[in-house]
Design a protein around this motif. Structure first.
Motif, PDB file in Angstrom:
ATOM      1  N   GLU A 172      35.162  34.262  45.135  1.00 20.81           N
ATOM      2  CA  GLU A 172      34.343  35.468  45.347  1.00 20.81           C
ATOM      3  C   GLU A 172      34.110  36.171  44.007  1.00 20.81           C
ATOM      4  OE1 GLU A 172      33.015  36.019  48.130  1.00 20.81           O
ATOM      5  OE2 GLU A 172      34.145  34.592  49.355  1.00 20.81           O
ATOM      6  N   ARG A 173      33.710  35.393  42.994  1.00 25.12           N
ATOM      7  CA  ARG A 173      33.556  35.962  41.650  1.00 25.12           C
ATOM      8  C   ARG A 173      32.506  37.066  41.602  1.00 25.12           C
ATOM      9  NH1 ARG A 173      34.157  30.451  40.634  1.00 25.12           N
ATOM     10  NH2 ARG A 173      35.943  29.893  39.332  1.00 25.12           N
ATOM     11  N   ARG A 174      31.413  36.878  42.308  1.00 21.34           N
ATOM     12  CA  ARG A 174      30.333  37.868  42.241  1.00 21.34           C
ATOM     13  C   ARG A 174      30.780  39.211  42.797  1.00 21.34           C
ATOM     14  NH1 ARG A 174      24.891  35.491  44.662  1.00 21.34           N
ATOM     15  NH2 ARG A 174      24.265  37.589  44.013  1.00 21.34           N
ATOM     16  N   LEU A 175      31.461  39.198  43.936  1.00 20.84           N
ATOM     17  CA  LEU A 175      31.940  40.453  44.499  1.00 20.84           C
ATOM     18  C   LEU A 175      32.998  41.085  43.602  1.00 20.84           C
ATOM     19  CD1 LEU A 175      32.192  39.604  48.307  1.00 20.84           C
ATOM     20  CD2 LEU A 175      30.566  41.131  47.206  1.00 20.84           C
ATOM     21  N   LEU A 176      33.884  40.267  43.040  1.00 16.63           N
ATOM     22  CA  LEU A 176      34.889  40.799  42.121  1.00 16.63           C
ATOM     23  C   LEU A 176      34.225  41.457  40.915  1.00 16.63           C
ATOM     24  CD1 LEU A 176      37.583  37.970  42.135  1.00 16.63           C
ATOM     25  CD2 LEU A 176      37.895  40.330  42.914  1.00 16.63           C
ATOM     26  N   ARG A 177      33.174  40.830  40.406  1.00 15.65           N
ATOM     27  CA  ARG A 177      32.461  41.417  39.267  1.00 15.65           C
ATOM     28  C   ARG A 177      31.858  42.767  39.638  1.00 15.65           C
ATOM     29  NH1 ARG A 177      27.006  38.666  38.477  1.00 15.65           N
ATOM     30  NH2 ARG A 177      26.728  39.996  40.307  1.00 15.65           N
ATOM     31  N   ASP A 178      31.263  42.863  40.817  1.00 15.40           N
ATOM     32  CA  ASP A 178      30.673  44.143  41.232  1.00 15.40           C
ATOM     33  C   ASP A 178      31.740  45.219  41.401  1.00 15.40           C
ATOM     34  OD1 ASP A 178      28.251  42.867  41.228  1.00 15.40           O
ATOM     35  OD2 ASP A 178      28.238  42.480  43.394  1.00 15.40           O
ATOM     36  N   VAL A 179      32.886  44.842  41.962  1.00 11.13           N
ATOM     37  CA  VAL A 179      33.964  45.806  42.146  1.00 11.13           C
ATOM     38  C   VAL A 179      34.485  46.286  40.788  1.00 11.13           C
ATOM     39  CG1 VAL A 179      36.304  46.125  43.003  1.00 11.13           C
ATOM     40  CG2 VAL A 179      34.634  44.940  44.408  1.00 11.13           C
ATOM     41  N   VAL A 180      34.634  45.362  39.842  1.00 14.00           N
ATOM     42  CA  VAL A 180      35.136  45.728  38.508  1.00 14.00           C
ATOM     43  C   VAL A 180      34.166  46.659  37.800  1.00 14.00           C
ATOM     44  CG1 VAL A 180      35.655  44.810  36.217  1.00 14.00           C
ATOM     45  CG2 VAL A 180      36.576  43.687  38.247  1.00 14.00           C
ATOM     46  N   LEU A 239      35.407  46.360  50.852  1.00 11.22           N
ATOM     47  CA  LEU A 239      35.552  45.996  52.260  1.00 11.22           C
ATOM     48  C   LEU A 239      34.990  44.606  52.519  1.00 11.22           C
ATOM     49  CD1 LEU A 239      36.311  46.796  55.159  1.00 11.22           C
ATOM     50  CD2 LEU A 239      34.047  47.821  55.383  1.00 11.22           C
ATOM     51  N   VAL A 240      33.812  44.322  51.958  1.00 11.47           N
ATOM     52  CA  VAL A 240      33.219  42.991  52.120  1.00 11.47           C
ATOM     53  C   VAL A 240      34.098  41.933  51.461  1.00 11.47           C
ATOM     54  CG1 VAL A 240      31.228  41.549  51.556  1.00 11.47           C
ATOM     55  CG2 VAL A 240      30.890  43.917  52.295  1.00 11.47           C
ATOM     56  N   LEU A 241      34.625  42.264  50.277  1.00 10.11           N
ATOM     57  CA  LEU A 241      35.476  41.318  49.556  1.00 10.11           C
ATOM     58  C   LEU A 241      36.737  40.988  50.354  1.00 10.11           C
ATOM     59  CD1 LEU A 241      36.270  39.722  47.012  1.00 10.11           C
ATOM     60  CD2 LEU A 241      37.223  41.857  46.096  1.00 10.11           C
ATOM     61  N   THR A 242      37.415  42.012  50.853  1.00  5.58           N
ATOM     62  CA  THR A 242      38.645  41.775  51.605  1.00  5.58           C
ATOM     63  C   THR A 242      38.360  41.021  52.899  1.00  5.58           C
ATOM     64  OG1 THR A 242      38.418  43.976  52.606  1.00  5.58           O
ATOM     65  CG2 THR A 242      39.807  43.797  50.664  1.00  5.58           C
ATOM     66  N   THR A 243      37.226  41.313  53.534  1.00 12.80           N
ATOM     67  CA  THR A 243      36.870  40.597  54.765  1.00 12.80           C
ATOM     68  C   THR A 243      36.612  39.123  54.488  1.00 12.80           C
ATOM     69  OG1 THR A 243      35.886  42.624  55.652  1.00 12.80           O
ATOM     70  CG2 THR A 243      35.326  40.557  56.737  1.00 12.80           C
ATOM     71  N   ARG A 244      35.892  38.848  53.403  1.00 10.81           N
ATOM     72  CA  ARG A 244      35.604  37.452  53.056  1.00 10.81           C
ATOM     73  C   ARG A 244      36.884  36.712  52.664  1.00 10.81           C
ATOM     74  NH1 ARG A 244      30.183  36.060  51.904  1.00 10.81           N
ATOM     75  NH2 ARG A 244      30.933  34.476  50.458  1.00 10.81           N
ATOM     76  N   MET A 287      47.421  40.965  49.014  1.00 11.59           N
ATOM     77  CA  MET A 287      46.335  40.670  48.071  1.00 11.59           C
ATOM     78  C   MET A 287      45.157  41.619  48.241  1.00 11.59           C
ATOM     79  SD  MET A 287      46.184  36.537  47.963  1.00 11.59           S
ATOM     80  CE  MET A 287      44.839  36.657  46.802  1.00 11.59           C
ATOM     81  N   THR A 288      44.798  41.903  49.479  1.00 13.10           N
ATOM     82  CA  THR A 288      43.639  42.756  49.726  1.00 13.10           C
ATOM     83  C   THR A 288      43.999  44.232  49.776  1.00 13.10           C
ATOM     84  OG1 THR A 288      43.942  42.484  52.122  1.00 13.10           O
ATOM     85  CG2 THR A 288      42.492  40.928  51.010  1.00 13.10           C
ATOM     86  N   GLY A 289      45.301  44.547  49.692  1.00  9.66           N
ATOM     87  CA  GLY A 289      45.733  45.943  49.730  1.00  9.66           C
ATOM     88  C   GLY A 289      46.306  46.392  48.411  1.00  9.66           C
ATOM     89  N   LYS A 290      47.615  46.228  48.255  1.00 10.91           N
ATOM     90  CA  LYS A 290      48.294  46.742  47.068  1.00 10.91           C
ATOM     91  C   LYS A 290      47.821  46.068  45.792  1.00 10.91           C
ATOM     92  CE  LYS A 290      52.533  48.015  49.551  1.00 10.91           C
ATOM     93  NZ  LYS A 290      53.997  47.788  49.662  1.00 10.91           N
ATOM     94  N   LEU A 291      47.692  44.739  45.817  1.00 10.95           N
ATOM     95  CA  LEU A 291      47.314  44.028  44.603  1.00 10.95           C
ATOM     96  C   LEU A 291      45.913  44.419  44.156  1.00 10.95           C
ATOM     97  CD1 LEU A 291      48.047  41.928  42.496  1.00 10.95           C
ATOM     98  CD2 LEU A 291      47.083  40.177  43.995  1.00 10.95           C
TER      99      LEU A 291
END
Length: 749
Positions: A172-180, A239-244, A287-291
């Motif tokens: 999910e590199r694209r979503l990670l990039r947007d979040v960053v 939210l989309v990232l954690t769901t995916r 991974m989708t919470g604390k990390l």
């Protein structure tokens, strides 16, 4: 484009003057994918396709899943005409049409501005049709399905560990990039409010400047709007990232679980397996919470920390050192805490296994009044959980107590030191506004530092949970056997040549030099005392156990060379105690062939002798079967299992004690149907009741894993002592001593 040429290819390609019947669009789409897969050596069966119930046309995800379940790879894409026409020398590409059908693109000519489409139902030698952009775009949705060849079966499956999780996350590199990016912008905006507060205190309040206050207020409002919008966007993307990620992990774990061999599930407790698999959700939550939260806060730290050093290097160093000391304390306590957490997880797994076992066997618990026994087991497991939880909790409490002074110092003590520095501003340069700005930003810095330190402690539980999940999923799977191998047309001829098999951990072989053969269409009975190897032979025929020696051939082909999924779908299996899923009768009958119709269901029910009692039910084939099949009788359940086995018209059927649990009336109905079921197929029947095997063409007598004799019922009565003894035991009446052997032989003859 002429719709009849592509969207409905059945209207073209026939003999002149003849108009073939129109085919349904969804069948055309399935056939197009089937042709594309066959190009790569992947054989698909339309009856295996399982689409979405509410989708009138097969969707791209469902089609891709169909291909991947059979060992290939598939990917859906949306293309423009200019991109499509550049695909020159490519394998067949499936184009999705708006009416639910599809075309098969076999070539493109960018210079001429056309693509070449083949009729999915036409002969491979039939010439394709040239279609230009105007006519194609009138019916094409823009969606395509790319089908590729089989996976590399020689590459070992990656173990379930942190590297496996990292690969899923990086997908999910694209979503990670947007979040960053959004986190960095928010972190930069977070600097301005403290600066404004500092200016308000040092400039507005001290100098009573109303114009400066108005300007700063407007700036605050503008930045607040931007921060609100960016924060909302980041939350949405997160939210989309954690769901995916949740979806990726869930699908990967379940696919890996289904690929494990049956032997593993037979050796392990079901409740233990479920609890170990469920541990992966602790990892997912981490991974989708604390990390993820700490990872995002890290950008705030990188942006804000330099500004803190600009405000006051002394206070900034105090904050960093305090957080570092917290990390040291947690690191020192981590080994002990990790051992206690592992012990707690194992105790909770044991308790969950006891709960599952009780619920699964509740009928036995109630009928034998075992409530006190199960309650004692539950009390013991609960005591273990409580003890382990207390020990782990107390250790964590000691760590928290040791960390708390440093935490209080970061949140409160530093402020007091800053106040002292503000009072003595002649030497330190710390003013009241700067102190307020540091207070506002200090919390943003201290929280990520403390979270990073405490994250190390959370890694213990995550590592333990991942290890428990890995203890199940990292075992050897059947993936290679399920996705590779031959798919020959089967007729049912069986041949055993010096077959030997020993169960893991057993001292004696279950099968010892088994050698016999039967032609296709044979009714073969397997008899013998308990433990003689009857069920083991059926397990080998189903591919459940494959580590045997010797040669076991089906139609002359070594069984281990046949695709395992294809083999099992080509065999109909009925056991002594068959499991029916919670759902309708129709759903249970077509469970293995979701693409079949109601007509197929009725035909299978008629063959199994189940149509009569199904029609008497209020909802017929839509009658709901409750969990555990409590609302139908044992005989009805067996007949539904037989219908489920014969719906795919298998050439090989295996009945392993299929009638032993039935009442005489139900057994008579099932046995009467076996004669009809045996036509055109090979049947292997395991039964302790020899009367049900009298009409078998061949009966194989086993003893201690060896073939004693094989022949017809009459031949075995005359020459096989073991068979004759079993027959006499089952047919002699204790009160009368039974008829003489000569009479029985004469009757049998």
């Amino acid at each position: 484009m002429q719709r009849g040429a592509v969207a409905h290819p059945d209207q073209a390609g026939g003999p002149a003057g003849q108009t073939p019947p129109r085919r349904a669009p969804e069948l055309i789409r399935l056939q197009a994918v089937l042709r594309a897969a066959r190009f790569h050596g992947i054989d698909l069966d339309v009856r295996d396709f399982a689409g979405e119930p509410d989708d009138p046309a097969p969707s791209i995800p469902a089609l891709a899943r169909w291909v991947e379940e059979n060992g290939g790879t598939a990917r859906g894409m949306r293309l423009q005409w200019r991109e499509l026409v550049r695909l020159h020398d490519v394998p067949p590409v499936v184009l999705m049409f708006a009416d639910g059908s599809a075309g098969l693109m076999v070539g493109a000519d960018e210079a001429a501005g056309v693509v070449w489409l083949a009729d999915p139902f036409a002969s491979p030698e039939a010439p394709p049709v040239a279609i230009d952009a105007l006519r194609l775009e009138a019916v094409w949705t823009g969606d395509v399905l790319l089908v590729r060849g089989q996976h590399d079966s020689t590459r070992p499956e990656p173990p379930v560990d942190f590297a496996w999780l990292r690969r899923l996350v990086l997908g999910e590199r694209r979503l990670l990039r947007d979040v960053v990016l959004s986190s960095v912008v928010i972190s930069v905006l977070a600097i301005f409010p403290p600066l404004i507060v500092m200016q308000v205190i040092d400039r507005v309040v001290n100098f009573h400047s109303m114009a400066t206050l108005v300007s700063l207020t407007g700036l605050v409002v503008v930045m607040a709007v931007y921060e609100i919008l960016l924060t909302h966007a980041r939350r949405e993307i997160t939210l989309v990232l954690t769901t995916r990620l949740d979806t990726r992990i869930s699908l990967a774990v379940f696919d890996r679980l289904l690929a494990l061999p049956l032997e593993f599930f037979e050796r392990e407790q079901a409740g233990n397996i479920i609890d170990r698999i469920s541990a992966i959700y602790k990892v997912r939550q981490f991974m989708t919470g604390k990390l993820l939260g700490t990872f995002l806060d890290l950008f705030t730290l990188l942006v804000v920390l330099p500004f803190l050093f600009w405000l006051s290097a002394t206070l900034a160093w105090m904050t960093v050192v305090g957080a570092a000391l917290i990390g040291v304390i947690i690191l020192l306590a981590m080994p002990t805490v990790g051992r206690l957490i592992n012990r707690q997880i194992r105790a909770e797994m044991a308790r969950s296994a006891a709960l599952y076992e009780t619920v699964a066997g509740i009928r036995t618990v109630k009928t034998l009044a075992l409530e006190p026994v199960r309650r004692a087991v539950w009390d013991e497991k609960t005591a273990d959980v409580v003890t382990a939880s207390l020990d782990a909790g107390r250790m964590g409490n000691w760590v928290g107590t040791a960390v708390m002074p440093l935490d209080l110092f970061i949140n409160r003590g530093i402020i007091l030191i800053g106040a002292y520095m503000a009072i003595t501003s002649t030497t330190s340069g710390m003013e009241a506004g700067a102190l307020m700005a540091f207070m506002m930003l200090g919390g943003r810095v201290a929280a990520p530092l403390v979270s990073m330190a405490r994250l190390i402690d959370d890694l213990n539980e995550v590592r333990a949970a991942l290890a428990e999940t890995g203890s199940v999923l990292n075992r050897p799977t059947e993936t290679r056997a399920l996705t590779t191998g031959l798919r020959p047309p089967l007729h049912g001829a069986l041949s055993f040549a010096n077959v030997c098999f020993t169960y893991p951990g057993a001292s004696a072989p279950a099968l010892d030099d088994i050698t016999f053969s039967v032609p296709a269409g044979t009714m073969l009975g397997l008899v013998g005392r308990s433990g003689s190897g009857k069920s083991t032979i059926t397990r080998l025929l189903q591919g459940v156990s494959r580590n045997y020696t010797g040669h076991l051939r089906l139609d002359g082909i070594d069984l281990r060379e046949i695709n395992l999924t294809y083999l099992r779908r080509s065999c109909g299996v009925v056991l002594q105690d068959n499991f029916l899923f919670r759902g309708t009768i129709r759903d249970n009958i077509i469970a293995g062939r979701p693409g079949l119709t109601l007509e197929d269901v009725v035909r299978a029910a008629r063959l199994a002798g189940a149509e009569e009692f199904i029609e008497r039910m209020p909802a017929g084939f839509d009658t709901w079967i409750e969990e555990g099949s409590t609302n139908i009788s044992g005989g009805q359940r067996q007949r539904l299992a037989i219908a489920r086995a014969v719906i795919s018209d298998p050439k090989l059927m295996i009945l392993d004690e299929a009638t032993s649990a039935l009442d005489p009336e139900s057994e008579a109905v099932v046995n009467a149907n076996l004669r009809h079921l045996a036509r055109g197929r090979t049947m292997v029947i395991v039964s302790h009741r020899l009367a049900s095997l009298v009409e078998c063409h061949q009966i194989c007598v086993l003893d201690h894993g060896q073939v004693v004799d094989i022949g017809t019922h009459a031949e075995l009565l005359g020459r096989c002592a073991i068979y004759r003894t079993l027959w006499m035991q089952q047919n002699r009446l204790p009160e009368t001593g039974g008829p003489p052997l000569a009479t029985m032989q004469g009757d049998a003859a």
